[in-house]
Design a protein around this motif. Structure first.
Motif, short mmCIF file in Angstrom:
data_model
loop_
_atom_site.label_atom_id
_atom_site.label_comp_id
_atom_site.label_asym_id
_atom_site.label_seq_id
_atom_site.Cartn_x
_atom_site.Cartn_y
_atom_site.Cartn_z
N UNK A 1 11.07 1.41 2.18
CA UNK A 1 10.31 0.36 2.82
C UNK A 1 9.12 0.02 1.92
N UNK A 2 8.81 -1.23 1.83
CA UNK A 2 7.75 -1.72 0.97
C UNK A 2 6.39 -1.55 1.63
N UNK A 3 5.40 -1.22 0.83
CA UNK A 3 4.03 -1.10 1.31
C UNK A 3 3.24 -2.30 0.81
N UNK A 4 2.56 -2.99 1.71
CA UNK A 4 1.74 -4.15 1.37
C UNK A 4 0.29 -3.90 1.77
N UNK A 5 -0.62 -4.62 1.14
CA UNK A 5 -2.01 -4.59 1.59
C UNK A 5 -2.17 -5.63 2.70
N UNK A 6 -3.22 -5.50 3.47
CA UNK A 6 -3.48 -6.48 4.53
C UNK A 6 -3.71 -7.86 3.92
N UNK A 7 -4.34 -7.88 2.75
CA UNK A 7 -4.58 -9.14 2.06
C UNK A 7 -3.26 -9.83 1.69
N UNK A 8 -2.31 -9.07 1.18
CA UNK A 8 -0.99 -9.63 0.83
C UNK A 8 -0.27 -10.15 2.08
N UNK A 9 -0.41 -9.43 3.18
CA UNK A 9 0.21 -9.85 4.43
C UNK A 9 -0.38 -11.19 4.90
N UNK A 10 -1.69 -11.31 4.82
CA UNK A 10 -2.34 -12.56 5.23
C UNK A 10 -1.98 -13.72 4.31
N UNK A 11 -1.78 -13.43 3.02
CA UNK A 11 -1.36 -14.47 2.08
C UNK A 11 0.03 -15.01 2.44
N UNK A 12 0.92 -14.13 2.89
CA UNK A 12 2.25 -14.58 3.33
C UNK A 12 2.13 -15.54 4.51
N UNK A 13 1.22 -15.24 5.43
CA UNK A 13 1.01 -16.10 6.60
C UNK A 13 0.42 -17.44 6.16
N UNK A 14 -0.61 -17.39 5.31
CA UNK A 14 -1.27 -18.63 4.85
C UNK A 14 -0.31 -19.53 4.08
N UNK A 15 0.58 -18.93 3.31
CA UNK A 15 1.54 -19.70 2.51
C UNK A 15 2.68 -20.27 3.36
N UNK A 16 2.78 -19.82 4.61
CA UNK A 16 3.84 -20.30 5.48
C UNK A 16 5.15 -19.54 5.30
N UNK A 17 5.11 -18.45 4.54
CA UNK A 17 6.31 -17.66 4.31
C UNK A 17 6.63 -16.76 5.50
N UNK A 18 5.62 -16.46 6.32
CA UNK A 18 5.81 -15.59 7.49
C UNK A 18 5.11 -16.20 8.70
N UNK A 19 5.70 -16.01 9.86
CA UNK A 19 5.12 -16.47 11.12
C UNK A 19 4.13 -15.40 11.59
N UNK A 20 2.93 -15.83 11.96
CA UNK A 20 1.90 -14.90 12.41
C UNK A 20 2.13 -14.53 13.87
N UNK A 21 2.42 -13.26 14.12
CA UNK A 21 2.57 -12.77 15.49
C UNK A 21 1.55 -11.66 15.77
N UNK A 22 0.43 -11.70 15.05
CA UNK A 22 -0.60 -10.68 15.19
C UNK A 22 -1.13 -10.61 16.62
N UNK A 23 -1.27 -11.72 17.27
CA UNK A 23 -1.77 -11.75 18.65
C UNK A 23 -0.62 -11.90 19.66
N UNK A 24 0.58 -11.54 19.23
CA UNK A 24 1.76 -11.69 20.08
C UNK A 24 1.74 -10.75 21.28
N UNK A 25 2.44 -11.16 22.32
CA UNK A 25 2.55 -10.35 23.53
C UNK A 25 4.02 -10.18 23.88
N UNK A 26 4.30 -9.72 25.06
CA UNK A 26 5.69 -9.50 25.49
C UNK A 26 6.48 -10.81 25.47
N UNK A 27 5.85 -11.92 25.82
CA UNK A 27 6.52 -13.22 25.77
C UNK A 27 6.91 -13.60 24.35
N UNK A 28 6.04 -13.30 23.40
CA UNK A 28 6.35 -13.56 21.99
C UNK A 28 7.53 -12.73 21.54
#
Length: 77
Positions: A1-28
């Motif tokens: 499994x790959x290890x990323x920094x939090x900064x790299x994770x946020x860059x994926x979200x900002x670039x649109x490569x990943x959907x942000x589910x940080x504030x997700x709940x059971x409905x999400x």
């Protein structure tokens, strides 16, 4: 499994490569499962207390979902 920094994770979200589910709940989670069928964890962000974030990939579409912080979503997903 790959290890990323939090900064790299946020860059994926900002670039649109990943959907942000940080504030997700059971409905999400139900929405992701409806769309993907299931998902798998492909990367994580380490922290002092264990896991500080996760990068998930949907099985059906291959879409990336990011949890970029120590939030309740870590326990839900």
């Amino acid at each position: 499994m790959t290890q990323l920094t939090r900064h790299e994770m946020r860059k994926l979200i900002e670039a649109g490569a990943a959907v942000d589910i940080t504030r997700g709940d059971e409905g999400t989670r139900k929405e992701v499962l409806r769309r993907e069928g299931e998902y798998k964890q492909i990367a994580y962000t380490p922290s002092v207390r264990g896991c500080g974030g996760r990068l998930l990939q949907g099985v059906r579409t291959g879409r990336l979902y990011a949890i970029a912080g120590r939030t309740r979503a870590l326990n839900i997903f």
